[in-house]
Design a protein around this motif. Structure first.
Motif, PDB file in Angstrom:
ATOM      1  N   UNK A 156       0.908  -1.057  -0.527  1.00 55.90           N
ATOM      2  CA  UNK A 156       0.020  -0.086  -0.146  1.00 55.90           C
ATOM      3  C   UNK A 156       0.654   1.332   0.090  1.00 55.90           C
ATOM      4  N   UNK A 157       0.565   1.866  -0.578  1.00 51.93           N
ATOM      5  CA  UNK A 157       1.234   3.594  -0.916  1.00 51.93           C
ATOM      6  C   UNK A 157      -0.050   4.289   0.051  1.00 51.93           C
ATOM      7  N   UNK A 164      -7.208   8.311   0.371  1.00 52.05           N
ATOM      8  CA  UNK A 164      -6.004   8.347  -0.481  1.00 52.05           C
ATOM      9  C   UNK A 164      -4.948   7.134  -0.776  1.00 52.05           C
ATOM     10  N   UNK A 165      -5.250   6.292  -0.075  1.00 50.41           N
ATOM     11  CA  UNK A 165      -4.498   4.375   0.123  1.00 50.41           C
ATOM     12  C   UNK A 165      -4.624   4.148  -1.557  1.00 50.41           C
ATOM     13  N   UNK A 166      -3.223   3.729  -1.773  1.00 53.74           N
ATOM     14  CA  UNK A 166      -3.532   2.691  -2.979  1.00 53.74           C
ATOM     15  C   UNK A 166      -2.119   1.518  -2.956  1.00 53.74           C
ATOM     16  N   UNK A 167      -3.667   0.986  -2.692  1.00 56.92           N
ATOM     17  CA  UNK A 167      -3.378  -0.601  -2.912  1.00 56.92           C
ATOM     18  C   UNK A 167      -2.615  -1.535  -3.935  1.00 56.92           C
ATOM     19  N   UNK A 168      -1.360  -1.742  -4.302  1.00 57.05           N
ATOM     20  CA  UNK A 168      -0.889  -3.020  -5.770  1.00 57.05           C
ATOM     21  C   UNK A 168      -0.913  -3.849  -5.789  1.00 57.05           C
ATOM     22  N   UNK A 200       3.755   3.290  -8.917  1.00 55.64           N
ATOM     23  CA  UNK A 200       2.682   2.786  -9.182  1.00 55.64           C
ATOM     24  C   UNK A 200       2.643   2.965 -10.967  1.00 55.64           C
ATOM     25  N   UNK A 201       2.986   3.527 -11.646  1.00 52.90           N
ATOM     26  CA  UNK A 201       3.524   3.713 -12.708  1.00 52.90           C
ATOM     27  C   UNK A 201       3.819   2.503 -13.443  1.00 52.90           C
TER      28      UNK A 201
END
Length: 725
Positions: free
Chosen positions: A657-658, A685-689, A720-721
């Motif tokens: 998670x970012x 705003x969490x980004x789960x990858x 992320x990209x």
């Protein structure tokens, strides 16, 4: 029988009047440059390369030219040698007294009772033939009387006529160039030519020939002489003589020669007639230039045809100083020194000289601060305004223009005085505080001496202490007054946010972004190094796979697929632009008072966002790159389920998670999410990858762990990209 063609004159080197008289023999020097000359005096070892010296050619010019070159270091032209190729004789206009003769062509026009237009050529008997009129003798008749002679002959047969006669082709005659002519021999010129026309058509006089006494001989008799200096110096050609067929033009050897150089209007080698004084020769050269220094003339002479000597002559005695063959005279150049002045200069276009007076101080020279604001200063300021206006919404460009303008401001803390000792010419430098000097502080308001040079600097030219340098930071987002703020000494992030009025009620300090250029550069370097390392290792693994393969198996196909994936990841890493973001490390419920007391740097950007209302799930899930409304009661696992769960091939053990603050959250020392860690509460705003499962035998596991990749990305959307796909 062919007509002689005049040769193209050889270009003569342009004289260099201000070359030092003591130049090394056998060298050609460029035009004098006082600034370069000063540099060469300080570094004599660099003279040859810096001055671009070219040796004099021993095969060029007359013996006296080579003597002058050996003495002065450069060739000097012979006066008049390049001024004689004005026009060919065929361009000479026919005069009224020109005697018409066999071979000449007359253009006749008749109108009235009869119209006639005819070309009449004078035959060997000296007559022209007109139909219905007959032969008319014209040989020896001056061209100015030709209308009367032919008009009377025609009037016998026709009445009420008018005629006009002009000269067509003029007959050619042969003359002989002899003596010291540039190219002796037979020369064809038209019959209207003069001695001067013939000399010019032949390309002039040779370097060993005389310009002062050119002779015209006819049938063994001397007809007259012509001094070309009369034409070149006075514009007088009244003594020019018309030539006839068979005439001989004799150019005698050159007479005594004297060289003039320095600050005279026409530096050159001049030929003497005999008995001239140095003043007479100066008049031949057009006199002195405004740059001439009153005083002495340097003279070199050949003594008793044995040795060379040197001496000086007072300019007042030039009228009585008799010249000798081989003399070399040099008029010296005016000194560049200013007397009794003080100088003020700066890179802002300031260049001022003012009269020095006893007791004069810096504040007397610089009467007010406005005195230093030159047109160039205002032009720079106006250009900055224009550039900022063109930038429009390009904030970076406007800020850069602002900081550049600050760098061009005057450095009020330091200026200098360059002072030269009048006896030893040794220069010393005296520094002073410019601001205090203008306030007439006794310690800073230095008393000036004659010839002092006061230099004003800008902040760009001298690296001032960090506390005095203009530094700017940008504060944006959810603050009371977003803007560009100039930093004070040792000002922290908390200090600048307070100056911006603090944050708004919508601000989320946890997700605030602090961007720094030096960090961005380091991130870019780390990414490049990581990509290079991965690429080298991938090539090595591919090479081993090919060496061990005897046929393309299914495993080989899988390996090729993983290799292609790796190549794509490397390409994305190279193309990713890092943000330079610094993780602030504050708690999700932090306030502006919890911001770190970090000293800001020039160019820092601080952005405070609003609290986001979504959570993003990206990577190897069924509903990839989905954004879901934030719910404080939901866990990370809940959002993974909302995205459809893991797809086949997802690496369920390495989910990460970012956070909105730029940090990467994990449950162990490798930074990976696993087990109960996914049951943690999510944050806005969490980004789960969810990465893809990769064969442990492929290049990725052979190169580095995903943890290493993420650590090189440092923070932000860059990871992320690259890995979110």
């Amino acid at each position: 029988m062919s007509c002689y063609a005049a040769p193209t004159p050889t270009p003569t080197p342009t004289p260099t009047p201000s070359v030092p008289f003591s130049a090394t023999a056998g060298q050609t020097l460029p035009a004098y440059n006082p600034i370069a000359d000063s540099t060469l005096r300080q570094n004599p070892a660099a003279n040859v390369q810096s001055a671009n010296i070219v040796p004099c050619s021993s095969g060029d010019g007359s013996p006296f030219q080579r003597l002058v070159c050996d003495s002065l270091g450069h060739m000097l032209p012979i006066y008049g040698e390049n001024l004689l190729n004005f026009a060919a004789a065929s361009d000479v206009e026919v005069s009224a007294d020109y005697p018409v003769g066999p071979g000449d062509e007359l253009l006749l026009k008749v109108w009235g009772s009869v119209d006639l237009s005819s070309r009449l050529v004078v035959d060997r008997n000296g007559a022209v033939f007109i139909p219905n009129v007959g032969n008319i003798p014209v040989a020896g008749t001056p061209f100015g009387q030709m209308n009367n002679v032919i008009g009377k002959a025609i009037a016998v047969y026709y009445k009420d006529l008018k005629i006009a006669i002009s000269m067509g082709q003029i007959r050619s005659i042969a003359v002989y160039m002899t003596g010291m002519s540039k190219v002796p021999g037979r020369l064809m010129v038209n019959s209207n030519s003069t001695l001067l026309n013939a000399v010019m058509a032949a390309g002039g006089v040779g370097p060993q020939g005389s310009l002062r006494k050119i002779e015209l001989r006819r049938m063994g008799q001397l007809i007259g002489t012509f001094d070309l200096y009369d034409l070149l110096l006075k514009g007088d050609k009244s003594k020019d003589l018309r030539v006839q067929s068979g005439d001989v033009i004799f150019v005698p050897p050159v007479g005594p020669q004297v060289a003039l150089l320095g600050t005279v209007k026409q530096p050159a080698i001049y030929e003497l007639k005999g008995g001239e004084s140095a003043h007479d020769l100066l008049l031949l050269a057009g006199g002195e230039t405004i740059l001439n220094r009153a005083g002495l003339v340097q003279v070199e002479q050949i003594k008793d045809r044995k040795i060379r000597s040197a001496k000086t002559v007072q300019q007042a005695d030039l009228a009585t100083f008799k010249l000798s063959n081989g003399d070399i005279l040099k008029w010296t150049e005016l000194s560049l020194e200013y007397s009794g002045v003080v100088n003020l200069r700066s890179s802002l276009g300031l260049a001022v000289r003012e009269a020095w007076t006893p007791g004069m101080k810096v504040s007397d020279l610089i009467r007010s601060p406005d005195y230093l604001l030159t047109p160039k200063y205002w032009a720079n300021l106006n250009q900055g305004i224009f550039t900022a206006a063109q930038a429009g919404g390009e904030q970076d460009k406007q800020i850069r223009t602002l900081t550049q303008q600050v760098g061009q401001e005057i450095n009020w803390e330091y200026a200098s005085i360059q002072r030269r000792d009048p006896k030893t010419f040794v220069a010393t430098l005296i520094g002073f505080n410019l601001a205090k000097a203008l306030q007439k502080d006794p310690k800073a308001d230095v008393e000036l001496q004659a010839d002092d040079v006061v230099t004003i600097f800008t902040r760009n030219e001298l690296r001032a202490p960090a506390a005095t340098q203009g530094k700017f930071v940008t504060i944006e987002g959810e603050v009371a007054v977003p803007g560009v703020y100039q930093l004070k000494a040792n000002e922290t992030l908390q200090d600048v946010v307070a100056r911006a009025g603090g944050v708004t009620d919508e601000a989320w300090i946890f997700a605030a972004e602090l961007g720094r250029e030096s960090v961005r550069v380091q991130q870019r370097k780390s990414l490049n190094e990581m990509a290079d390392e991965m690429e080298a290792a991938a090539l090595e693994l591919q090479s081993k796979t090919l060496q061990n393969a005897t046929m393309l198996t299914g495993g080989d196909l899988a390996a090729k697929g993983q290799s292609a994936l790796g190549t794509a990841v490397i390409a994305k890493i190279r193309n990713t632009q890092p943000t330079g973001r610094i993780v602030l490390g504050v708690a999700p419920d932090a306030s502006e008072l919890d911001l770190p007391d970090a000293i800001l740097e020039d160019g820092d950007r601080f952005f405070v966002p609003r609290k986001p209302s979504t959570v993003v799930v990206a990577g190897h899930v069924f509903n990839r790159n989905s954004a879901f409304l934030f719910n404080s009661n939901k866990t990370l696992a809940d959002y993974l389920n909302m995205a459809g769960g893991f797809k086949e091939g997802a690496n369920q053990d390495q989910v990460y998670v970012m956070r909105a603050d730029g940090s990467i959250m994990g449950s162990n020392n490798k930074g990976w999410m696993s087990g109960n860690a996914l049951n943690q509460r999510a944050l806005p705003g969490d980004t789960i990858i969810v990465p893809q499962e990769l064969d442990k035998k492929t290049w990725v596991k052979g190169l580095m762990d995903w943890t290493q990749i993420l650590s090189n990305f440092a923070t932000g959307i860059a990871a992320i990209s690259v890995l979110g796909d």
